[in-house]
Structures are given as C-alpha cells and as structure tokens.
Enzyme design. Sequence first.
Site, short mmCIF file in Angstrom:
data_model
loop_
_atom_site.label_atom_id
_atom_site.label_comp_id
_atom_site.label_asym_id
_atom_site.label_seq_id
_atom_site.Cartn_x
_atom_site.Cartn_y
_atom_site.Cartn_z
N CYS A 70 26.70 -22.63 -26.32
CA CYS A 70 27.43 -23.89 -26.09
C CYS A 70 28.87 -23.84 -26.59
O CYS A 70 29.68 -24.70 -26.25
CB CYS A 70 26.68 -25.05 -26.74
SG CYS A 70 25.05 -25.26 -26.01
N HIS A 95 31.39 -30.95 -27.52
CA HIS A 95 30.28 -30.43 -26.72
C HIS A 95 29.28 -31.57 -26.49
O HIS A 95 28.99 -32.35 -27.40
CB HIS A 95 29.62 -29.28 -27.46
CG HIS A 95 28.37 -28.79 -26.80
ND1 HIS A 95 28.33 -28.48 -25.46
CD2 HIS A 95 27.12 -28.59 -27.28
CE1 HIS A 95 27.10 -28.10 -25.16
NE2 HIS A 95 26.35 -28.16 -26.24
N ASN A 137 23.26 -31.64 -21.10
CA ASN A 137 23.90 -30.52 -21.78
C ASN A 137 24.01 -29.35 -20.80
O ASN A 137 23.00 -28.74 -20.43
CB ASN A 137 23.05 -30.13 -23.00
CG ASN A 137 23.66 -29.00 -23.80
OD1 ASN A 137 24.61 -28.35 -23.37
ND2 ASN A 137 23.10 -28.75 -24.97
O1 UT7 Z 1 23.73 -27.48 -27.25
C1 UT7 Z 1 23.41 -26.64 -28.31
C2 UT7 Z 1 23.16 -27.39 -29.51
N1 UT7 Z 1 22.01 -28.26 -29.34
C3 UT7 Z 1 22.02 -29.43 -29.95
O2 UT7 Z 1 22.98 -29.78 -30.55
C4 UT7 Z 1 20.76 -30.27 -29.88
C5 UT7 Z 1 20.41 -30.76 -31.25
N2 UT7 Z 1 19.18 -31.52 -31.35
C6 UT7 Z 1 18.94 -32.69 -30.71
O3 UT7 Z 1 19.74 -33.14 -29.92
C7 UT7 Z 1 17.69 -33.46 -31.05
O4 UT7 Z 1 17.09 -32.90 -32.20
C8 UT7 Z 1 16.66 -33.52 -29.90
C9 UT7 Z 1 17.16 -34.43 -28.81
C10 UT7 Z 1 16.41 -32.12 -29.36
C11 UT7 Z 1 15.35 -34.11 -30.43
O5 UT7 Z 1 15.59 -35.37 -31.03
P1 UT7 Z 1 14.94 -35.72 -32.45
O6 UT7 Z 1 15.29 -37.10 -32.75
O7 UT7 Z 1 15.38 -34.66 -33.42
O8 UT7 Z 1 13.41 -35.66 -32.14
P2 UT7 Z 1 12.29 -34.71 -32.74
O9 UT7 Z 1 12.43 -33.33 -32.23
O10 UT7 Z 1 12.23 -34.88 -34.22
O11 UT7 Z 1 11.01 -35.40 -32.14
C12 UT7 Z 1 10.62 -36.70 -32.51
C13 UT7 Z 1 9.37 -37.06 -31.75
C14 UT7 Z 1 8.30 -35.99 -31.82
O12 UT7 Z 1 7.05 -36.63 -31.86
P3 UT7 Z 1 6.24 -36.75 -33.24
O13 UT7 Z 1 6.05 -35.35 -33.70
O14 UT7 Z 1 7.13 -37.55 -34.14
O15 UT7 Z 1 4.99 -37.46 -32.82
C15 UT7 Z 1 8.45 -35.26 -30.50
O16 UT7 Z 1 7.25 -34.66 -30.08
O17 UT7 Z 1 9.71 -37.21 -30.35
C16 UT7 Z 1 8.84 -36.38 -29.58
N3 UT7 Z 1 9.55 -35.92 -28.40
C17 UT7 Z 1 9.57 -36.62 -27.24
N4 UT7 Z 1 9.01 -37.77 -26.88
C18 UT7 Z 1 9.21 -38.20 -25.62
C19 UT7 Z 1 10.29 -34.80 -28.25
N5 UT7 Z 1 10.80 -34.74 -27.01
C20 UT7 Z 1 10.36 -35.86 -26.38
C21 UT7 Z 1 10.53 -36.35 -25.07
N6 UT7 Z 1 9.97 -37.53 -24.74
N7 UT7 Z 1 11.29 -35.70 -24.15
#
Ligand code: UT7
Length: 330
Positions: A117, A257, A287
């Site tokens: 990225c 980004h 993204n």
């Molecule tokens: O471009 C390169 C650099 N990349 C980035 O900068 C991305 C950085 N990270 C992020 O943007 C975020 O961490 C994400 C968008 C990838 C994830 O968001 P988050 O708030 O960190 O969510 P999480 O991974 O902690 O997941 C929270 C919950 C989980 O459920 P439990 O374990 O709490 O029951 C996930 O399973 O949300 C769940 N979850 C979803 N639910 C519905 C994860 N993806 C989804 C989804 N729909 N698509």
Amino acid sequence: MPNKTRAAITGIHGWVPDTKLTNANLEKIVDTNDEWITSRTGIKERRILRTPGWATSDMAAEAVKGLLEKTGVKPGEIDLIIVATVTGDMVFPDTANTVCDKIGAKNAFGFDINAACSGFLFALTTGAQFVVNETYKRVVVVGADMMSSIVDYQDRNTCVLFGDAAAAVLLEARRDGTGIQDFILRGDGSGREHLFMKAGGSKFPPTAETVARREHFVYQDGKRVFKYAVEGMVSTVSEVLRRNHLTTDDVRWIVPHQANMRIINAVSEHLHFPIEKVMVNIHKYGNTTAATLGLCLWEYEKQMEKGDNIVLTAFGGGFTWGAIYLKWAY
Ligand code: UT7
C-alpha cells in the site's frame, strides 16, 4: 530555492473498472452486513475488474493512455514507466514493461516496485530521482492493483476491504519552486507476518496443498496493522512537516492511503488536521492498495491549485510506510 530542479507531477489520470461490488452484494457472499462494513471501514462499494483476459497491466495501460491524452505527451516521449503493484500480471516479467508495450512506449523501459500500500510513495520518490538528476525528462509512475485476483471471497475479514484500480502520474522537472520538496520512507521487515500473501513465491511455491490451504490469498492481522498504520502515518507526516517548518495550517491537503475511514479519521485527529482538508474516496473504491493515493489526486485534481502544499502518506505490507511533501505544480 525557487531555481532548484524538482520533480513535479504535471498530470494525473485514474482508471477504475465499471463493475461495482456493493456491500449488499457482499452480504450474499459472506456473513457480513452493510452496517458492519460501513461503520468499521467507511466502504460502501468497490470496483472489480471483470473484463475477460484483463489484468493489472490493462488497468495501468488505460490510466496511462488517459494521462497521455490529457497531457498531450506521445508514447514515444516517455523515458521510463514505474509500476507500483503487488498484483503484477505474472511473477515475471514485470508489469511495467508490459505496460510500455501495450501503450507503444517504444523508447521507454520499465520496472515494478513492490511496497504494497506504500507502493505509490516508493515509486514516486524513485521516479523523481531520475527527473531531479536530469537523467530522464518524462517519467510515468503508476499505482495499479487487481486486488480481486488475490482476495479470498470466503474470508469476510478481508474480502470487504479491497477493490481494483489504477492511477498514473507524469513526472517532469520544474524550476519554479513546485514539485516534490521532501520525503520520508520507512520499512520494517519484521512486520511481514502481519500482512502478506503466503504462497506463490520461492518460500512456498504453489502446490495443490497451498491452494487447498487457501494460501494464495491476502492475509492480514487487521487490529495490529490498524495500530501501526495510524502510528506510521502520523509520525512520518509530523516529521516531514517539522523539518520543513510547516504547521498544519500551511498544508492544503493531506492525501492518506485509503484502507479504513477510521484510520483516516484517527490520523486527522492525531495531527489536529481538519478532516475537510483530507482527501477521501474510500467509500467508492475501498482499498485499492498501490492505486489509492493516485486515485485521490485524480478525483480532487480540480480542487488543487498551483503552489498548494500537499502531503501524501501511506502504510502497508512489509511493513512499509512514509510521507511525501510536495507543492502542486498546476
Ligand atoms: O492497506 C494496508 C493496511 N491495512 C490496513 O490499514 C487495515 C487495518 N485494519 C483494519 O482496517 C481493521 O482492523 C479491519 C477493518 C480489518 C477490521 O476491523 P476491526 O474493528 O479491527 O475488527 P476485528 O478484526 O477486531 O473484528 C471484530 C469482529 C470480529 O468478531 P468477534 O471475534 O468480535 O466476534 C470479526 O469476526 O468483527 C467480525 N468481522 C466481521 N463482521 C461482519 C470481521 N469482518 C467482518 C465482516 N462483517 N466483514
């Protein structure tokens, strides 16, 4: 020093596929919903390349063709094309040479840069060196990624995030004070296990097992990457402003980004920089990895004025990150 030779962006063009993949579409593919995606990422839809036989080089070639049309530069007048991508058409040859061929840039050579990225930042600063040294007159830098080719549409953690796109800029010398003023690029290879595509390279060559284990797709430890992304972008933007004696008031636009709207908001808050002066289009494209910064500049082109102070910043796999400070040239 107004007479100093600097590399300036003198044209920009973006290209996105027509096919939209909306949050409603994704609800039918994986266990997700519009509310989660919108509130956690800010993304409403992304573009997916569906043209049969097309790949990253085709999107890049479309962006470059549009750029040449806008700027009046002929393909034969380009000296060098650099493509930032993690989704090159093939492991080799590089995609940049394919782009040279597809647009008829007979006098150019090309090479790819893989900084995920942050690819557009790394490619722009690399291309700028050839212009500043007056080795080459016209360098084209492209950020292009067909993320749909490496995204697992069974993995809701990643498939809602990414889209396909390309954006190209022309770099030429300017001696009127505009152009790239300063940059900071950083890397930390110990972050490689938090954001990567495991198989397909020399460490884990493709086998039936790597395919069965779904290792030819993007993996990311989202929470960890989120934290480092905010820290990395805030620290490099702060540093580039400090050493150029700029306050946030002096900056017209920050171009971050586009990985997550919450990351963009956090960067803006940490820098005490108004969100109205931050370029954002993540809701439309998601993204697009190496393409996000160029896509933003393309969409905001009419809102920029000659002399505007602009700071580009990104964070990505590697880890790689950085910031570029430039004065808009037209
Ligand atoms: O471009 C390169 C650099 N990349 C980035 O900068 C991305 C950085 N990270 C992020 O943007 C975020 O961490 C994400 C968008 C990838 C994830 O968001 P988050 O708030 O960190 O969510 P999480 O991974 O902690 O997941 C929270 C919950 C989980 O459920 P439990 O374990 O709490 O029951 C996930 O399973 O949300 C769940 N979850 C979803 N639910 C519905 C994860 N993806 C989804 C989804 N729909 N698509």
